[in-house]
Write an enzyme that holds these catalytic residues in place. Sequence first.
Site, PDB file in Angstrom:
ATOM      1  N   HIS A 190       0.461  -1.069   0.142  1.00 32.66           N
ATOM      2  CA  HIS A 190      -0.197  -0.379  -0.185  1.00 32.66           C
ATOM      3  C   HIS A 190       1.319   1.323  -0.314  1.00 32.66           C
ATOM      4  CE1 HIS A 190      -3.071   2.999   1.399  1.00 32.66           C
ATOM      5  NE2 HIS A 190      -3.467   2.752   1.356  1.00 32.66           N
ATOM      6  N   ASP A 316     -11.137   1.484  -0.728  1.00 34.22           N
ATOM      7  CA  ASP A 316     -10.763   2.869   0.105  1.00 34.22           C
ATOM      8  C   ASP A 316     -10.912   3.642   0.855  1.00 34.22           C
ATOM      9  OD1 ASP A 316      -7.784   3.716   0.133  1.00 34.22           O
ATOM     10  OD2 ASP A 316      -7.434   4.352  -1.725  1.00 34.22           O
TER      11      ASP A 316
HETATM   12  C1  1DF Z   1      -4.988   9.198   1.956  1.00 33.28           C
HETATM   13  C2  1DF Z   1      -5.552   8.274   1.023  1.00 33.28           C
HETATM   14  C3  1DF Z   1      -3.932   8.452   3.247  1.00 33.28           C
HETATM   15  C4  1DF Z   1      -4.994   7.162   0.944  1.00 33.28           C
HETATM   16  C5  1DF Z   1      -3.635   7.138   3.401  1.00 33.28           C
HETATM   17  O1  1DF Z   1      -3.293   6.146   3.892  1.00 33.28           O
HETATM   18  C6  1DF Z   1      -4.553   6.089   2.372  1.00 33.28           C
HETATM   19  C7  1DF Z   1      -5.286  10.375   1.883  1.00 33.28           C
HETATM   20  C8  1DF Z   1      -2.478   7.618   4.906  1.00 33.28           C
HETATM   21  O2  1DF Z   1      -5.694  10.697   0.705  1.00 33.28           O
HETATM   22  O3  1DF Z   1      -4.790  11.467   2.839  1.00 33.28           O
HETATM   23  O4  1DF Z   1      -4.885   5.046   2.480  1.00 33.28           O
HETATM   24  N1  1DF Z   1      -5.188   6.277   0.129  1.00 33.28           N
HETATM   25  O5  1DF Z   1      -5.248   5.023  -0.034  1.00 33.28           O
HETATM   26  O6  1DF Z   1      -6.540   6.979  -1.142  1.00 33.28           O
HETATM   27 MN    MN Z   2      -5.576   3.485   0.450  1.00 27.12          MN
END
Ligand code: 1DF
Ligand code: MN
Length: 353
Positions: A190, A316
């Site tokens: 991830h 997500d």
């Molecule tokens: C965010 C998006 C942050 C995802 C994430 O982990 C994350 C974000 C800290 O938008 O700040 O996993 N994502 O996978 O969309």
């Molecule tokens: Mn994510």
Amino acid sequence: MATETPARIAKAASYKRIATEEAWLMQDIFDRYLKLVETRALNDPAFESLWGYYGKNPSERSVTTLKRILDLGAGRLADMDASGIDVQLLLHTAPGVQVFDAPTANGLAAASNDMAADAVRKHPDRFAGLALVAPQDPPAAGKELERAVKKLGLKGAVINSHIRGEFLNDQKFWGVFEAAEALDVPIYIHPSGPPPEMAKPFIERGLDGAIYGFAVECGLHLLTIITSGAFDRFPKLQIVVGHLGEGLPFWIPRLDYMHAAQVRSKRYEALKPLKRTVSEYLRENVYITTSGMNWEPAVMYCRSVLGNDRVLYAMDYPYQFEPSEVVAMDALPVSDAEKKAFYQTNAEKVFKL
Ligand code: 1DF
Ligand code: MN
């Protein structure tokens, strides 16, 4: 893309919707992130930007996202019900325990796995989970993965991409691959914010996060694993990446052409001949999920080049909690059997649900 968000999405009659990259956060780990933000002890601008935002920004997005991500109970289940999600595969959010010293990281990984397993035990029909491990300590990570799979019933590992600026292409980390292959479970890589060496041009422009910096960092990470020869050493290893493969499927012709050309001309010590082409590893050792990218043209493209059995649904949550995207995926122009594979049976097979 401007589908109207219905108040409530009904369950689908002919398939379960299993969402495969759904984030949660352990309170103790969050408290420690905040301390690292305050002290700037890591000297990691992308990390400080990200967790400073969720920890301190008063906007609706940061406040509601934080509330949702800490909840493994009623609030999360209500959101799943409202958006028509039958099952969430829980992954501890980035950067996991990868910013802590090894003993601290190992202790927190075990505690978080106990918590995730507890949520699954309470709601076995709604949750499954991946194990958090500390890749900075590969022997301990392998042992914790084994405990998490065999004793706790978790379904694989999540690694939150770079390890203080290092990638899993480095053989010193391959004990983790060895453990996953032996246990026959996948590793989900991830994204994380780009490490300090990469972050500057992104941060200055506000682009280090999920908008693009995550994908650049994580796509690069996956490519380094492929070109390192890790899949020649661990041919049964399966890696899962989100966000439609972090862009790599769109680069297939160039990845194959240029990799072969550079290997032939011996331009780089680091680029060695491999048993298969880059795109063959993508098709045979990588699964991709649609997290954040539930957009028909892109999903259909990825299915066409990787195969229907390599593309899995993800929402997500809570970072991109958009029920309208479920409506869009329900309308994919594919057969009923293929839609069931996309939403349900591919996930059941890959994660042994
Ligand atoms: C965010 C998006 C942050 C995802 C994430 O982990 C994350 C974000 C800290 O938008 O700040 O996993 N994502 O996978 O969309
Ligand atoms: Mn994510």
